[in-house]
Design a protein around this motif. Structure first.
Motif, PDB file in Angstrom:
ATOM      1  N   GLY A 154       0.817  -1.201   0.000  1.00 34.73           N
ATOM      2  CA  GLY A 154       0.000   0.000   0.000  1.00 34.73           C
ATOM      3  C   GLY A 154       0.855   1.256   0.000  1.00 34.73           C
ATOM      4  O   GLY A 154       1.999   1.253   0.462  1.00 34.73           O
ATOM      5  N   HIS A 155       0.281   2.337  -0.516  1.00 37.25           N
ATOM      6  CA  HIS A 155       1.011   3.600  -0.577  1.00 37.25           C
ATOM      7  C   HIS A 155       0.335   4.704   0.232  1.00 37.25           C
ATOM      8  O   HIS A 155       0.869   5.807   0.337  1.00 37.25           O
ATOM      9  N   THR A 156      -0.831   4.434   0.805  1.00 36.60           N
ATOM     10  CA  THR A 156      -1.537   5.421   1.624  1.00 36.60           C
ATOM     11  C   THR A 156      -1.928   4.768   2.945  1.00 36.60           C
ATOM     12  O   THR A 156      -2.656   3.775   2.945  1.00 36.60           O
ATOM     13  N   PHE A 157      -1.439   5.329   4.048  1.00 34.61           N
ATOM     14  CA  PHE A 157      -1.729   4.782   5.372  1.00 34.61           C
ATOM     15  C   PHE A 157      -2.676   5.726   6.103  1.00 34.61           C
ATOM     16  O   PHE A 157      -2.381   6.927   6.258  1.00 34.61           O
ATOM     17  N   ALA A 231       1.644  17.994  -5.513  1.00 36.31           N
ATOM     18  CA  ALA A 231       2.176  16.658  -5.244  1.00 36.31           C
ATOM     19  C   ALA A 231       2.130  15.808  -6.502  1.00 36.31           C
ATOM     20  O   ALA A 231       1.228  15.937  -7.332  1.00 36.31           O
ATOM     21  N   THR A 232       3.124  14.932  -6.629  1.00 36.94           N
ATOM     22  CA  THR A 232       3.172  13.995  -7.745  1.00 36.94           C
ATOM     23  C   THR A 232       3.231  12.572  -7.186  1.00 36.94           C
ATOM     24  O   THR A 232       3.301  12.366  -5.973  1.00 36.94           O
ATOM     25  N   ALA A 233       3.255  11.596  -8.080  1.00 37.71           N
ATOM     26  CA  ALA A 233       3.315  10.203  -7.646  1.00 37.71           C
ATOM     27  C   ALA A 233       4.614   9.890  -6.913  1.00 37.71           C
ATOM     28  O   ALA A 233       4.700   8.888  -6.199  1.00 37.71           O
ATOM     29  N   ARG A 234       5.628  10.741  -7.069  1.00 37.18           N
ATOM     30  CA  ARG A 234       6.925  10.525  -6.417  1.00 37.18           C
ATOM     31  C   ARG A 234       7.069  11.335  -5.130  1.00 37.18           C
ATOM     32  O   ARG A 234       8.144  11.369  -4.538  1.00 37.18           O
ATOM     33  N   SER A 235       6.000  11.976  -4.689  1.00 35.95           N
ATOM     34  CA  SER A 235       6.064  12.807  -3.482  1.00 35.95           C
ATOM     35  C   SER A 235       5.755  11.983  -2.232  1.00 35.95           C
ATOM     36  O   SER A 235       5.165  10.896  -2.313  1.00 35.95           O
ATOM     37  N   LEU A 236       6.150  12.523  -1.081  1.00 32.21           N
ATOM     38  CA  LEU A 236       5.757  11.981   0.218  1.00 32.21           C
ATOM     39  C   LEU A 236       4.903  13.032   0.919  1.00 32.21           C
ATOM     40  O   LEU A 236       5.321  14.187   1.066  1.00 32.21           O
ATOM     41  N   VAL A 237       3.698  12.637   1.340  1.00 35.89           N
ATOM     42  CA  VAL A 237       2.760  13.566   1.969  1.00 35.89           C
ATOM     43  C   VAL A 237       2.425  13.065   3.371  1.00 35.89           C
ATOM     44  O   VAL A 237       2.090  11.883   3.551  1.00 35.89           O
ATOM     45  N   VAL A 238       2.525  13.952   4.361  1.00 36.38           N
ATOM     46  CA  VAL A 238       2.096  13.617   5.722  1.00 36.38           C
ATOM     47  C   VAL A 238       1.068  14.652   6.163  1.00 36.38           C
ATOM     48  O   VAL A 238       1.306  15.858   6.083  1.00 36.38           O
ATOM     49  N   LEU A 239      -0.085  14.174   6.599  1.00 34.59           N
ATOM     50  CA  LEU A 239      -1.185  15.034   7.026  1.00 34.59           C
ATOM     51  C   LEU A 239      -1.576  14.662   8.451  1.00 34.59           C
ATOM     52  O   LEU A 239      -1.797  13.478   8.746  1.00 34.59           O
ATOM     53  N   LEU A 262      -5.550  11.810  -2.971  1.00 32.36           N
ATOM     54  CA  LEU A 262      -4.144  11.419  -2.868  1.00 32.36           C
ATOM     55  C   LEU A 262      -3.952   9.954  -3.232  1.00 32.36           C
ATOM     56  O   LEU A 262      -2.979   9.591  -3.913  1.00 32.36           O
ATOM     57  N   ALA A 263      -4.882   9.106  -2.791  1.00 28.75           N
ATOM     58  CA  ALA A 263      -4.723   7.661  -2.994  1.00 28.75           C
ATOM     59  C   ALA A 263      -5.119   7.214  -4.396  1.00 28.75           C
ATOM     60  O   ALA A 263      -4.483   6.319  -4.961  1.00 28.75           O
ATOM     61  N   SER A 264      -6.158   7.836  -4.974  1.00 27.57           N
ATOM     62  CA  SER A 264      -6.694   7.363  -6.256  1.00 27.57           C
ATOM     63  C   SER A 264      -6.128   8.119  -7.452  1.00 27.57           C
ATOM     64  O   SER A 264      -5.826   7.525  -8.485  1.00 27.57           O
ATOM     65  N   ASP A 265      -6.000   9.436  -7.325  1.00 30.32           N
ATOM     66  CA  ASP A 265      -5.594  10.255  -8.465  1.00 30.32           C
ATOM     67  C   ASP A 265      -4.086  10.496  -8.507  1.00 30.32           C
ATOM     68  O   ASP A 265      -3.438  10.267  -9.528  1.00 30.32           O
ATOM     69  N   ILE A 266      -3.513  10.971  -7.394  1.00 21.69           N
ATOM     70  CA  ILE A 266      -2.073  11.258  -7.373  1.00 21.69           C
ATOM     71  C   ILE A 266      -1.266   9.984  -7.132  1.00 21.69           C
ATOM     72  O   ILE A 266      -0.213   9.773  -7.717  1.00 21.69           O
ATOM     73  N   LYS A 267      -1.762   9.122  -6.245  1.00 19.39           N
ATOM     74  CA  LYS A 267      -1.134   7.837  -5.916  1.00 19.39           C
ATOM     75  C   LYS A 267       0.285   8.007  -5.378  1.00 19.39           C
ATOM     76  O   LYS A 267       1.204   7.300  -5.767  1.00 19.39           O
ATOM     77  N   CYS A 268       0.443   8.982  -4.489  1.00 24.04           N
ATOM     78  CA  CYS A 268       1.747   9.205  -3.867  1.00 24.04           C
ATOM     79  C   CYS A 268       1.794   8.509  -2.511  1.00 24.04           C
ATOM     80  O   CYS A 268       0.767   8.085  -1.981  1.00 24.04           O
ATOM     81  N   ARG A 269       2.987   8.408  -1.950  1.00 22.77           N
ATOM     82  CA  ARG A 269       3.131   7.855  -0.616  1.00 22.77           C
ATOM     83  C   ARG A 269       2.574   8.862   0.394  1.00 22.77           C
ATOM     84  O   ARG A 269       3.042  10.000   0.451  1.00 22.77           O
ATOM     85  N   SER A 270       1.583   8.444   1.166  1.00 18.19           N
ATOM     86  CA  SER A 270       0.888   9.363   2.068  1.00 18.19           C
ATOM     87  C   SER A 270       0.665   8.706   3.419  1.00 18.19           C
ATOM     88  O   SER A 270       0.346   7.515   3.492  1.00 18.19           O
ATOM     89  N   LEU A 271       0.831   9.499   4.474  1.00 17.65           N
ATOM     90  CA  LEU A 271       0.485   9.063   5.821  1.00 17.65           C
ATOM     91  C   LEU A 271      -0.492  10.077   6.393  1.00 17.65           C
ATOM     92  O   LEU A 271      -0.163  11.261   6.530  1.00 17.65           O
ATOM     93  N   GLN A 284     -11.534  -0.437   1.977  1.00 14.75           N
ATOM     94  CA  GLN A 284     -12.522  -1.302   1.353  1.00 14.75           C
ATOM     95  C   GLN A 284     -12.924  -0.823  -0.041  1.00 14.75           C
ATOM     96  O   GLN A 284     -13.432  -1.608  -0.846  1.00 14.75           O
ATOM     97  N   ILE A 285     -12.678   0.452  -0.330  1.00 15.29           N
ATOM     98  CA  ILE A 285     -13.154   0.997  -1.604  1.00 15.29           C
ATOM     99  C   ILE A 285     -12.029   1.580  -2.469  1.00 15.29           C
ATOM    100  O   ILE A 285     -12.260   1.905  -3.618  1.00 15.29           O
ATOM    101  N   ILE A 286     -10.807   1.735  -1.910  1.00 13.94           N
ATOM    102  CA  ILE A 286      -9.700   2.295  -2.687  1.00 13.94           C
ATOM    103  C   ILE A 286      -8.497   1.367  -2.580  1.00 13.94           C
ATOM    104  O   ILE A 286      -8.046   1.048  -1.474  1.00 13.94           O
ATOM    105  N   GLN A 287      -7.972   0.979  -3.694  1.00 16.52           N
ATOM    106  CA  GLN A 287      -6.804   0.105  -3.716  1.00 16.52           C
ATOM    107  C   GLN A 287      -5.566   0.871  -3.267  1.00 16.52           C
ATOM    108  O   GLN A 287      -5.367   2.029  -3.638  1.00 16.52           O
ATOM    109  N   GLY A 288      -4.750   0.241  -2.472  1.00 12.73           N
ATOM    110  CA  GLY A 288      -3.502   0.863  -2.023  1.00 12.73           C
ATOM    111  C   GLY A 288      -3.599   1.548  -0.684  1.00 12.73           C
ATOM    112  O   GLY A 288      -2.596   2.046  -0.172  1.00 12.73           O
ATOM    113  N   VAL A 289      -4.788   1.622  -0.099  1.00 11.68           N
ATOM    114  CA  VAL A 289      -4.959   2.250   1.210  1.00 11.68           C
ATOM    115  C   VAL A 289      -4.901   1.165   2.284  1.00 11.68           C
ATOM    116  O   VAL A 289      -5.470   0.087   2.130  1.00 11.68           O
ATOM    117  N   ARG A 290      -4.211   1.467   3.376  1.00  7.62           N
ATOM    118  CA  ARG A 290      -4.094   0.527   4.484  1.00  7.62           C
ATOM    119  C   ARG A 290      -4.419   1.236   5.799  1.00  7.62           C
ATOM    120  O   ARG A 290      -4.172   2.440   5.947  1.00  7.62           O
TER     121      ARG A 290
END
Length: 433
Positions: A154-157, A231-239, A262-271, A284-290
């Motif tokens: 996953g890329h979004t926590f 932000a791009t797909a190569r960015s790291l985002v913390v909120l 962030l998870a569906s459109d940009i698909k960057c590493r996010s916390l 349950q509804i977005i791939q890559g989210v944990r």
């Protein structure tokens, strides 16, 4: 006195006449001819000489002349330095670089930092990571944590958990270790592998900007907008706690939508650290989210109402179901009566929200095994309370039926005799017709 033979000759100074020589009237006959009388006072005369005025001029103008001389010397020094400016700048740059890397090397040795490894894939793998500041202030008391992101992990926590448990520390820690690694520093961790990021975006903590007429929430949204636009797909985002500056529903809606983007459109590493537990449905509804949460240990099931709660500061998989805010308020010294009343209000609000909530995507207990809305889910306090399945069709309960369900919920079967239980069931059947 030796030259004139006047034993009682004195030299003085005042702001009107400057330096002078004072001779008593009894010695007036011995005054040398070059003495110029300047003032007569009782029993004495005051005189000046050319030599005395010359000395006075030197003394009174010494500071001014010293300043002029210092300015000339400083100007000469600046001119000399300027002629060697290029060489001096090169030396200063070299010293600065040496100071930086020597400082990083020293702390790496002292704090057991490791060398990070870089990978070409979209990966961020931190094992036993430590916050570089708290690692020093807390020492061995600091609890290390892992952070593993990638295609399979996953890329979004979405990180939930109690107040004071360490959510903010964790997401800042990941951002700081990424930043340190890309500056060329060793990092406080057991091991670290990462794909380089193009930017680190952080929205953690905010305050009013009164001079610019911006509220805390406006500042928060401005920073979030900057992240979403850049932000791009190569960015790291913390909120951290996005949306807390407005109403619950507004804040949850915005936090949900921003996380989705962030998870569906940009698909960057996010916390994303949040107290909106509804957001734990995003995987349950977005791939890559944990979902992750900060572990808490409760003793004797006392939970929100007791003191037997230990924050473990350990990030584990899964979502949290409460924030222990009232417990934290109690630790902060809020009076017992206030926290007790807050607990009552919270329970009533939760019941009300559960009765009214019918939004499928935000309900964790939406259906029973047959796919129909469950009566037992309603009685047990699910997010669809107030709706039951009657003859296969969902119907909204009326006021009488709601009152009956509330009475059933509050019934303590352990205090009823069999006869009393039968009588209550019969009464409820009569009310249902």
């Amino acid at each position: 006195s030796e030259r004139t033979g006047i034993a009682h000759l004195k030299v003085g100074f005042n702001k009107v006449f400057g330096y002078y020589i004072e001779i008593t009237n009894s010695n007036r006959g011995d005054v040398p001819p070059e003495y110029v009388r300047k003032q007569t006072i009782k029993n004495a005369e005051r005189y000046i000489t050319d030599e005395l005025k010359t000395y006075e001029n030197e003394v009174l103008t010494a500071q001014e002349r010293a300043v002029v001389l210092e300015g000339k010397l400083f100007g000469d020094l600046c001119a000399t330095v300027a002629s060697e400016m290029a060489a001096l700048l090169r030396v200063a740059d070299a010293i600065g670089r040496l100071d930086c890397v020597a400082g990083l090397a020293e702390v790496a040795v002292q704090r057991r930092y490791v060398r990070p490894e870089f990978a070409g894939d979209d990966v961020l793998d931190i094992r036993d990571g430590r916050h570089p500041v708290l690692d020093q202030t807390l020492g061995d008391d600091f609890v290390p944590n892992d952070c593993v992101m990638g295609k399979a992990d996953g890329h979004t926590f979405v990180i939930t958990g109690p107040n004071m448990a360490g959510k903010s520390t964790y997401i800042r820690q990941v951002a700081l270790l990424t930043l340190l690694a890309q500056t060329g520093s060793f990092v406080p961790a057991g091991a670290m592998t990462l794909a380089p990021v193009d930017r680190v975006f952080a929205r953690v903590g905010s305050a009013d900007e009164i001079m610019r007429g911006q509220s805390t929430f406006m500042v928060e949204m401005t920073e979030a907008a900057n992240i979403l636009h850049n932000a791009t797909a190569r960015s790291l985002v913390v909120l951290d706690e996005l949306g807390r500056g407005t109403s619950t529903f507004d804040g949850l809606s915005l936090a949900w939508a921003i996380t989705e983007h962030l998870a569906s459109d940009i698909k960057c590493r996010s916390l994303i650290a949040t107290h909106y537990h509804e957001m734990t449905e995003l995987p349950q509804i977005i791939q890559g989210v944990r979902n992750y949460n900060v572990a808490v240990r409760e003793y004797a099931g006392r939970g929100q109402s007791g003191e037997a709660i230990v924050f473990l500061h350990k990030i584990v998989a899964g979502g949290a179901n409460q924030s222990y805010g009232i417990h934290v308020a109690k630790l902060a010294g809020i009076p017992k009566g206030v926290t007790a009343r807050a607990r009552e209000v919270m329970e009533e609000l939760q019941r009300g929200f559960e009765r009214e909530s019918k939004t499928p995507q935000l309900s964790r207990k939406k259906t029973n095994t047959d796919g129909q809305l469950s009566l037992f889910g309603a009685l047990g306090g699910s997010d669809v309370d107030g709706v039951v399945d009657i003859d296969g069709a969902a119907a909204v309960l009326n006021a009488s039926e709601r009152a009956m369900l509330e009475a059933l919920r509050e019934t303590d079967v352990n205090k009823l005799t069999p006869l009393e239980a039968l009588q209550r069931i019969a009464a409820w059947q009569n009310e249902l017709g």
